[in-house]
Scaffold this motif. Structure first.
Motif, PDB file in Angstrom:
ATOM      1  N   LEU A 103      -6.639  14.805  -1.238  1.00  0.00           N
ATOM      2  CA  LEU A 103      -5.766  13.746  -1.738  1.00  0.00           C
ATOM      3  C   LEU A 103      -5.832  13.705  -3.264  1.00  0.00           C
ATOM      4  O   LEU A 103      -6.858  14.040  -3.864  1.00  0.00           O
ATOM      5  N   ASP A 104      -4.761  13.282  -3.876  1.00  0.00           N
ATOM      6  CA  ASP A 104      -4.711  13.147  -5.331  1.00  0.00           C
ATOM      7  C   ASP A 104      -5.547  11.944  -5.757  1.00  0.00           C
ATOM      8  O   ASP A 104      -5.309  10.815  -5.328  1.00  0.00           O
ATOM      9  N   ARG A 105      -6.533  12.225  -6.617  1.00  0.00           N
ATOM     10  CA  ARG A 105      -7.485  11.204  -7.054  1.00  0.00           C
ATOM     11  C   ARG A 105      -6.797   9.982  -7.664  1.00  0.00           C
ATOM     12  O   ARG A 105      -7.107   8.837  -7.318  1.00  0.00           O
ATOM     13  N   ALA A 106      -5.864  10.231  -8.563  1.00  0.00           N
ATOM     14  CA  ALA A 106      -5.191   9.119  -9.245  1.00  0.00           C
ATOM     15  C   ALA A 106      -4.400   8.264  -8.252  1.00  0.00           C
ATOM     16  O   ALA A 106      -4.402   7.035  -8.331  1.00  0.00           O
TER      17      ALA A 106
ATOM     18  N   TRP B   3       0.838  -1.210   0.000  1.00  0.00           N
ATOM     19  CA  TRP B   3       0.000   0.000   0.000  1.00  0.00           C
ATOM     20  C   TRP B   3       0.870   1.258   0.000  1.00  0.00           C
ATOM     21  O   TRP B   3       1.693   1.433   0.893  1.00  0.00           O
ATOM     22  N   CYS B   4       0.677   2.113  -0.992  1.00  0.00           N
ATOM     23  CA  CYS B   4       1.415   3.373  -1.059  1.00  0.00           C
ATOM     24  C   CYS B   4       0.487   4.514  -0.663  1.00  0.00           C
ATOM     25  O   CYS B   4      -0.415   4.859  -1.422  1.00  0.00           O
ATOM     26  N   PRO B   5       0.675   5.086   0.525  1.00  0.00           N
ATOM     27  CA  PRO B   5      -0.229   6.130   0.984  1.00  0.00           C
ATOM     28  C   PRO B   5      -0.157   7.371   0.089  1.00  0.00           C
ATOM     29  O   PRO B   5       0.920   7.709  -0.402  1.00  0.00           O
ATOM     30  N   PRO B   6      -1.291   8.039  -0.116  1.00  0.00           N
ATOM     31  CA  PRO B   6      -1.295   9.250  -0.931  1.00  0.00           C
ATOM     32  C   PRO B   6      -0.943  10.499  -0.126  1.00  0.00           C
ATOM     33  O   PRO B   6      -1.184  11.614  -0.606  1.00  0.00           O
ATOM     34  N   TYR B   7      -0.415  10.360   1.083  1.00  0.00           N
ATOM     35  CA  TYR B   7      -0.075  11.548   1.880  1.00  0.00           C
ATOM     36  C   TYR B   7       1.024  11.216   2.875  1.00  0.00           C
ATOM     37  O   TYR B   7       1.230  10.045   3.216  1.00  0.00           O
TER      38      TYR B   7
ATOM     39  N   VAL C 154      -5.046   7.870  -5.065  1.00  0.00           N
ATOM     40  CA  VAL C 154      -5.997   7.125  -4.229  1.00  0.00           C
ATOM     41  C   VAL C 154      -6.503   5.904  -4.985  1.00  0.00           C
ATOM     42  O   VAL C 154      -6.507   4.783  -4.466  1.00  0.00           O
ATOM     43  N   PHE C 155      -6.880   6.093  -6.236  1.00  0.00           N
ATOM     44  CA  PHE C 155      -7.390   4.957  -7.011  1.00  0.00           C
ATOM     45  C   PHE C 155      -6.297   3.928  -7.297  1.00  0.00           C
ATOM     46  O   PHE C 155      -6.570   2.739  -7.390  1.00  0.00           O
ATOM     47  N   ALA C 156      -5.073   4.399  -7.435  1.00  0.00           N
ATOM     48  CA  ALA C 156      -3.971   3.464  -7.694  1.00  0.00           C
ATOM     49  C   ALA C 156      -3.814   2.478  -6.535  1.00  0.00           C
ATOM     50  O   ALA C 156      -3.363   1.350  -6.728  1.00  0.00           O
ATOM     51  N   ALA C 157      -4.190   2.893  -5.325  1.00  0.00           N
ATOM     52  CA  ALA C 157      -4.046   2.033  -4.148  1.00  0.00           C
ATOM     53  C   ALA C 157      -5.307   1.217  -3.864  1.00  0.00           C
ATOM     54  O   ALA C 157      -5.346   0.440  -2.917  1.00  0.00           O
ATOM     55  N   ALA C 158      -6.360   1.398  -4.681  1.00  0.00           N
ATOM     56  CA  ALA C 158      -7.624   0.704  -4.416  1.00  0.00           C
ATOM     57  C   ALA C 158      -7.589  -0.717  -4.962  1.00  0.00           C
ATOM     58  O   ALA C 158      -6.946  -0.978  -5.975  1.00  0.00           O
ATOM     59  N   PRO C 159      -8.291  -1.650  -4.292  1.00  0.00           N
ATOM     60  CA  PRO C 159      -8.308  -3.030  -4.784  1.00  0.00           C
ATOM     61  C   PRO C 159      -9.036  -3.156  -6.127  1.00  0.00           C
ATOM     62  O   PRO C 159      -8.680  -4.003  -6.939  1.00  0.00           O
ATOM     63  N   ALA C 160     -10.059  -2.342  -6.357  1.00  0.00           N
ATOM     64  CA  ALA C 160     -10.783  -2.399  -7.637  1.00  0.00           C
ATOM     65  C   ALA C 160     -11.465  -1.060  -7.889  1.00  0.00           C
ATOM     66  O   ALA C 160     -12.041  -0.470  -6.966  1.00  0.00           O
ATOM     67  N   THR C 161     -11.404  -0.588  -9.116  1.00  0.00           N
ATOM     68  CA  THR C 161     -12.092   0.670  -9.467  1.00  0.00           C
ATOM     69  C   THR C 161     -12.846   0.461 -10.775  1.00  0.00           C
ATOM     70  O   THR C 161     -12.552  -0.458 -11.543  1.00  0.00           O
ATOM     71  N   GLU C 162     -13.833   1.309 -10.984  1.00  0.00           N
ATOM     72  CA  GLU C 162     -14.610   1.267 -12.227  1.00  0.00           C
ATOM     73  C   GLU C 162     -15.192   2.657 -12.440  1.00  0.00           C
ATOM     74  O   GLU C 162     -15.753   3.242 -11.497  1.00  0.00           O
ATOM     75  N   ASP C 163     -15.050   3.219 -13.615  1.00  0.00           N
ATOM     76  CA  ASP C 163     -15.601   4.544 -13.944  1.00  0.00           C
ATOM     77  C   ASP C 163     -15.251   5.585 -12.891  1.00  0.00           C
ATOM     78  O   ASP C 163     -16.128   6.330 -12.424  1.00  0.00           O
ATOM     79  N   ASP C 164     -13.979   5.653 -12.483  1.00  0.00           N
ATOM     80  CA  ASP C 164     -13.550   6.661 -11.502  1.00  0.00           C
ATOM     81  C   ASP C 164     -14.255   6.528 -10.157  1.00  0.00           C
ATOM     82  O   ASP C 164     -14.528   7.522  -9.473  1.00  0.00           O
TER      83      ASP C 164
END
Lengths: 501, 100
Positions: free
Chosen positions: B72-75, A104-108, B77-87
């Motif tokens: 937080l930077d949207r991209a 996990w790479c934290p965003p902050y 945050v989503f990069a760290a998510a287990p699954a995303t769809e349509d933002d």
């Protein structure tokens, strides 16, 4: 490693900082020496979960450039530091020693990390810990245990075993720990290093992944009292991003460390934190240190804190209760591990499967203990009663601080034990923190510093100094005086006796 | 006050969203019982009229200045998510089959 580099890694942070700002050595050279040391020994010590070599060298270059341009630098500019893996660092994996946050790479950035960066310090990487800081040996890390540089078959303490072992192995001159029940002080004690738990609210918890929010506190780890004070002054102070952060000036810990004087000071021996359960070798070194303090002009008095006998019980109800609630956020939805998302399992099933796969044994044990203590029918008897005992412990401290300016005790009842000895015996493991827990419950501050090797097993023994809330400077005043007297006696600091790896 | 059974452990695991195995249930039933018996000692302390402490430094209604700060930077945050769809975060179905 060249002779010059070998010499650099043994220098105190204060000396490195002065040499860097005077242009006698570059931060890049210092950083490279420590990275080389990590490459040499960390396979055996396993203090680091993540080494950020490239970013470290980049920050070192920036400091060197600033230095060349004659820019004014902070007191620890260019000095390397390691950060416990429970504090977020933007873009660098922060795992808390758990599989559930693997990669996990934290965003902050946490506030502590922001302040290290603002002070131009060079972050070498993230250190190993018991999963979510639950443990006293670093054996509960999902990534394998850290080894104590004094004896690689023994534990380095926990939960911040990585931060303490990295110091004792000369992989870093400074590190950051966090202390919820002793996780800075007990590792310091068993590795012959110095660790300070500041007053609760003294250092911001923003970006510190919460174990027990009313107990957690980040603090400095070092090989000397002065180095700890320098780091303390970099990370402490009010932060509007933490509502429990104290909006008051930071006590002048550096001046206190430079002064080091116990003449006329009243030092209280806590009757309940001694005797049965403490190893003979630990008590012997502790008692010798007490005599030394007396010889330096301190007045030693005995104080009684009768409710400390109940501190361990109260702590193991309050901590799991808060932890079970805090760790509910790890549900595999927005970040972290997700297991069983096959299109047929419901969100609840996926959460249960993810948490089962992602958490280790000690974390599950404490989550269930907390869930039980908070459940209806048991709440008053367990959590409610524990909160009342917490009040009584604070009152015991208040009464003791009427009679003494600081209190002292052994930091831990034993020296470092063998890896594996207590790993599936939770009660035996919990007893390691018997002397450190009262301070977390009351929210005041404490330091552990080395007072010798136990005559029984030749392993380090730590002495704990406790001071009232926001009197953190007293820890350094006493710690520095005791450290100097011991160094006089031995001809060097205890850490010089650590075996060559 | 104590005496925690295997069934109770199973119930706690369900509340805590932990899909424990049968072997884990047996193991934890014994251990939790020992820990609870040990911490139950705190009931010896007479504390009826003692106020509880929830927090070492009592603070109330702490506000910061109402100044807009970058989120937080949207991209990231989503990069760290287990699954995303349509933002958005993609999550499993939220209703059980009998409820659906």
């Amino acid at each position: 490693m060249t002779g010059a580099a070998a010499d650099l890694i043994r220098q105190p942070a204060s000396v490195l900082a002065a040499a860097i700002s005077a242009g006698e050595v570059s931060s890049v050279e210092v950083t490279k020496a420590h990275l080389a040391r990590i490459a040499d020994v960390d396979e055996r010590v396993h203090a680091f979960l993540q080494v950020t070599a490239e970013a470290a060298l980049e920050s070192a270059q920036v400091v060197d450039a600033k230095c060349k341009n004659g820019a004014k630098l902070g007191s620890l500019a260019g000095v390397p530091i390691a950060v416990k893996d429970v504090l977020t660092m933007r873009g660098v994996p922060t795992t808390c020693g758990s599989r559930i946050l693997e990669g996990w790479c934290p965003p902050y950035d946490s506030t502590v990390v922001s302040r290290l960066r603002a002070a131009d310090m060079v972050i070498l990487g993230k250190t190993n810990m018991d999963e979510f800081a639950m443990g006293s040996s670093t054996e509960h890390s999902a990534y394998g245990p850290t080894h104590n540089p004094w004896d690689l078959e023994r534990i380095p303490g926990g939960s911040g075993g990585g931060s303490a072992a990295a110091l004792a192995a000369f992989e870093t001159p400074l590190s950051i720990g966090t202390d919820t029940g002793g996780s800075i002080r007990q590792p310091a004690a068993v590795t012959g290093t110095v660790g300070v738990k500041p007053t609760y609210g003294g250092v911001s918890r923003y970006g510190l992944v919460a174990l027990a929010s009313s107990l957690d506190q980040a603090g400095p780890c070092a090989r000397s009292v002065l180095d700890a004070a320098l780091l303390h002054s970099v990370i402490a102070g009010h932060d509007p991003r933490d509502s429990t952060s104290i909006d008051a000036p930071v006590p002048d810990v550096v001046a206190a460390a430079n002064r080091g004087d116990v003449r006329g000071l009243r030092i209280g021996l806590v009757k309940e934190l001694s005797g049965e359960g403490y190893q003979a070798g630990v008590l012997q070194r502790f008692n010798e240190a007490v005599e030394l303090l007396q010889g330096l002009g301190a007045e030693v008095v005995e104080v009684s804190c009768p409710h400390f006998d109940y501190a361990l019980g109260a702590y193991y109800l309050i901590l799991p209760s808060e932890a079970s609630s805090n760790l509910a956020r790890f549900d595999g939805m927005r970040y972290g591990l997700r297991v069983g998302d096959d299109g047929s399992n419901s969100v609840e099933q996926v959460m249960s499967l993810s948490r089962e796969a992602g958490f280790g044994a000690e974390v599950k044990r404490r989550i269930m203990l907390g869930t039980y203590a908070l459940s209806s029918g048991y709440y008053d008897a367990y959590y409610g009663q524990a909160q009342k005992v917490r009040t009584l412990i604070t009152r015991d401290f208040n009464a003791a601080f009427e009679k003494a300016d600081v209190l002292i005790s052994p930091t831990a009842p034993t020296t470092a034990f063998k890896i594996g000895a207590k790993v599936d015996d939770p009660l035996a493991m919990y007893l390691n923190d018997i002397a450190t827990i009262p301070v977390n419950l009351a929210g005041n501050c404490a330091m552990s510093l080395p007072v010798g090797l136990s005559p029984c097993d030749h392993l380090p023994v730590g002495l704990q100094i406790m001071a009232p809330p926001m009197a953190d400077d007293r820890l350094y005043l006493v710690g520095s005086a005791l450290e100097a007297a011991l160094a006089d006696k031995w001809g060097h600091l205890l850490i010089e006796e650590v075996p060559n790896l | 006050m104590t005496g925690i059974t295997r069934d109770e452990v199973a119930h706690l695991a369900k509340l805590a969203r932990l899909d424990l195995s049968g072997a884990e249930l047996d193991h934890y039933a014994g251990q939790l019982d020992v820990i609870l018996q040990s911490v139950a000692r705190i009931s010896e302390v007479a504390a009826e009229d003692i106020p509880p402490t929830s927090h070492p430094v009592p603070v109330e209604n702490v506000f910061r200045d109402d100044i807009a700060m970058p989120g937080l930077d949207r991209a990231e945050v989503f990069a760290a998510a287990p699954a995303t769809e349509d933002d958005r975060f993609r999550v499993p179905r939220i209703l059980d089959e009998e409820e659906a």
